[in-house]
Design a protein around this motif. Sequence first.
Motif: not given
Length: 318
Positions: A9-19, A107-110, A131-140
């Motif tokens: 959920e934190q990763a979906r919110e764009g929190r870098p530490r969670a990703v 940049d919080p969008g990267v 790892a690609i799947r993590v970034l995908d799910a995180a909203g990239c």
Amino acid sequence: MVDVPALVEQAREGRPRAVARLISLVEGASPQLRDVMAALAPLTGGAYVVGLTGSPGVGKSTSTSALVTAYRRAGKRVGVLAVDPSSPFSGGALLGDRVRMAEHASDPGVYIRSMATRGHLGGLAWAAPQAIRVLDAAGCDVVLVETVGVGQSEVEIAAQADTTVVLLAPGMGDGIQAAKAGILEIGDVYVVNKADREGADATARELNHMLGLGEARGPGDWRPPIVKTVAARGEGTEELVAALEKHRAWTEERGVLDGRRRARAAHEVETIAVTALRERIGDLHGDRRLGALAERIVAGELDPYAAADELVAGLTGN
């Protein structure tokens, strides 16, 4: 134990530490990896994966950085996996992500992550698909995968990317290498970077000639374009993005994109299954079953193939 749902959920919110934590769980083959993948599965499928490959010195990192700038200008969230050679001492990546693309680090969008190959051939870390799947799910919206610059073994990127970009540079003998390396089969878009150097036009002509000698293409088939760039100055980046978008549209229209993604998923499942079997076979060293089969082979009572069949049947219960 990690609270996987909260972390996702934190990763979906764009929190870098969670990703970062999720990718670390992937790289470390955590016991919770299955829970992580199960939680991510319904959230994936939205990111477009672009692979960048090419020989050392062609400017992959600079080109990746230029693409990040262009996609951010378009308002897209971008994930970058920069796959580095492994340190022989620590097993970690030799180059840091902030060293590679410092201008995007704040940049919080990267989200940029360096991953070690850990000796894996083909230019990609074994954990790259997850790892690609993590970034995908995180909203990239876009995930850029930059491979190790090891030349001819980099064709593996084509199995992981929706669109594969092959970079060359004038004066490096890349035209000759292209025919040897098999990259004529994997490239969807070709880039002659450092196009301000002497010989850039000749490199583009030679590459165009080689592509013309390749497999026959029918009407409507994709013919890889050749884009000239000077990534260090951002020149040609807009043309490269346009070529990527054109290829994406073509793959979606022809059903090629779905086919590639199904093939990618099948390969990933196969890799996980083979790895699990290999680990089980590794546990057999010193096992009485393996020793007994070896004795029968030496005695001429059994051939190695029949012994392997017996071993596999014992492992799988068939």
